[in-house]
Design an enzyme around this catalytic site. Sequence first.
Site, mmCIF file in Angstrom:
data_model
loop_
_atom_site.group_PDB
_atom_site.id
_atom_site.type_symbol
_atom_site.label_atom_id
_atom_site.label_comp_id
_atom_site.label_asym_id
_atom_site.label_seq_id
_atom_site.Cartn_x
_atom_site.Cartn_y
_atom_site.Cartn_z
ATOM 1 N N ASP A 6 0.875 -1.177 0.000
ATOM 2 C CA ASP A 6 0.000 0.000 0.000
ATOM 3 C C ASP A 6 0.909 1.222 0.000
ATOM 4 O OD1 ASP A 6 -2.403 1.572 0.343
ATOM 5 O OD2 ASP A 6 -1.822 1.858 2.424
ATOM 6 N N SER A 7 0.313 2.384 -0.213
ATOM 7 C CA SER A 7 1.094 3.618 -0.145
ATOM 8 C C SER A 7 1.591 3.873 1.278
ATOM 9 C CB SER A 7 0.223 4.789 -0.593
ATOM 10 O OG SER A 7 -0.979 4.805 0.150
ATOM 11 N N GLY A 39 -2.940 9.164 -3.480
ATOM 12 C CA GLY A 39 -4.256 9.645 -3.931
ATOM 13 C C GLY A 39 -4.267 10.974 -4.645
ATOM 14 N N CYS A 69 -3.818 -0.940 -2.007
ATOM 15 C CA CYS A 69 -4.146 0.474 -2.205
ATOM 16 C C CYS A 69 -5.172 0.628 -3.339
ATOM 17 C CB CYS A 69 -2.859 1.211 -2.555
ATOM 18 S SG CYS A 69 -3.072 2.949 -2.883
ATOM 19 N N ASN A 70 -6.279 1.281 -3.036
ATOM 20 C CA ASN A 70 -7.309 1.481 -4.054
ATOM 21 C C ASN A 70 -6.803 2.366 -5.186
ATOM 22 O OD1 ASN A 70 -10.442 0.765 -3.081
ATOM 23 N ND2 ASN A 70 -8.917 0.819 -1.465
ATOM 24 N N GLU A 148 -5.936 9.081 9.929
ATOM 25 C CA GLU A 148 -4.555 9.067 10.408
ATOM 26 C C GLU A 148 -4.393 9.912 11.668
ATOM 27 O OE1 GLU A 148 -1.699 9.456 7.268
ATOM 28 O OE2 GLU A 148 -2.398 7.566 6.389
ATOM 29 N N CYS A 182 -11.346 3.054 -0.460
ATOM 30 C CA CYS A 182 -10.056 3.562 0.016
ATOM 31 C C CYS A 182 -9.683 2.752 1.256
ATOM 32 C CB CYS A 182 -10.166 5.043 0.360
ATOM 33 S SG CYS A 182 -8.661 5.726 1.080
ATOM 34 N N HIS A 184 -8.432 3.420 4.048
ATOM 35 C CA HIS A 184 -8.686 3.969 5.374
ATOM 36 C C HIS A 184 -10.163 3.962 5.784
ATOM 37 C CE1 HIS A 184 -4.682 5.395 4.552
ATOM 38 N NE2 HIS A 184 -4.607 6.091 5.675
HETATM 39 N N1 DGL Z 1 -4.059 3.861 0.206
HETATM 40 C C1 DGL Z 1 -4.740 4.915 -0.498
HETATM 41 C C2 DGL Z 1 -5.991 4.345 -1.190
HETATM 42 O O1 DGL Z 1 -6.523 3.314 -0.812
HETATM 43 C C3 DGL Z 1 -5.114 6.072 0.405
HETATM 44 C C4 DGL Z 1 -3.941 6.866 0.893
HETATM 45 C C5 DGL Z 1 -3.164 7.539 -0.242
HETATM 46 O O2 DGL Z 1 -3.696 8.481 -0.866
HETATM 47 O O3 DGL Z 1 -2.050 7.126 -0.480
HETATM 48 O O4 DGL Z 1 -6.468 4.920 -2.132
#
Ligand code: DGL
Length: 265
Positions: A6-7, A39, A69-70, A148, A182, A184
Amino acid sequence: PIGVFDSGIGGLTVVKELLRQLPGEDIVYLGDTAHLPYGTKSAETIIRFTLDNILFLLKQNVKLIIVACNTASSLALDEVRRHFRIPIIGVIQPGAWRAAHITKTRCIGVIGTRATINSKAYERQIKKINSTIKVISQACPLFVSLVEEGWLKQPETVGIAKKYLGALIGKDKKMDTLILGCTHYPLLKPVLKRVLGKNIKLIDSAQEAAREVREILEENGLVNKKPKVKGRCRFYVTDDPEGFSRQAVRFLGYRLSQVKRIINV
Ligand code: DGL
């Protein structure tokens, strides 16, 4: 092991689901915290980061990779997948599939980062399954920062949720299913349920992706043969391991003692 990236920290929602659905599996997780957030970035940049993350996980000898990560799943998955032989699973298709099969009004809402929503990846997947379904979407960029920050139930969070979701409910009163597009957003479920009421079903893409992984491993005979033995998890980040470890409590329920920083992916 199963590789997950993931990011940053958000992909731990997928890890949590994997631990629940496939407790015997070893997991290697990579959080690309040096490049967070994805994102707000362009497709070109996200594809580059995604390739690097996959190459790192392949060096760890993984049998399957989940793009938790979406944003990366939306913008990079189709492009990068064809370069590799092992299964690479994103979170879009499983979430879209579940939503398309449970909607009764044939109107699905999608929320995500700006990049995910602008890519229309969820919409494309849903239309592939059933072209008569209407998809309405809304970028909710502030949600990532709120999670966060640990503001999961604050009045400000409820206010922001009302503002974002109001746009969706206002546009079409027929929406009966909302995809949390997403990493989160599953942590905001209580607030989202409060704002939307009980008639709108929430689809958690992390849960759906873990379900798909379980099916693929079973079909290909790749499930860890000792289901009674608990799998081992290893966590890597590209920056700030202490911050990652601290934040992990919110996502997994416990602090991670060993998070390693890797310099070059
Ligand atoms: N992990 C990212 C997502 O699921 C959200 C956080 C980001 O923008 O990196 O889209």
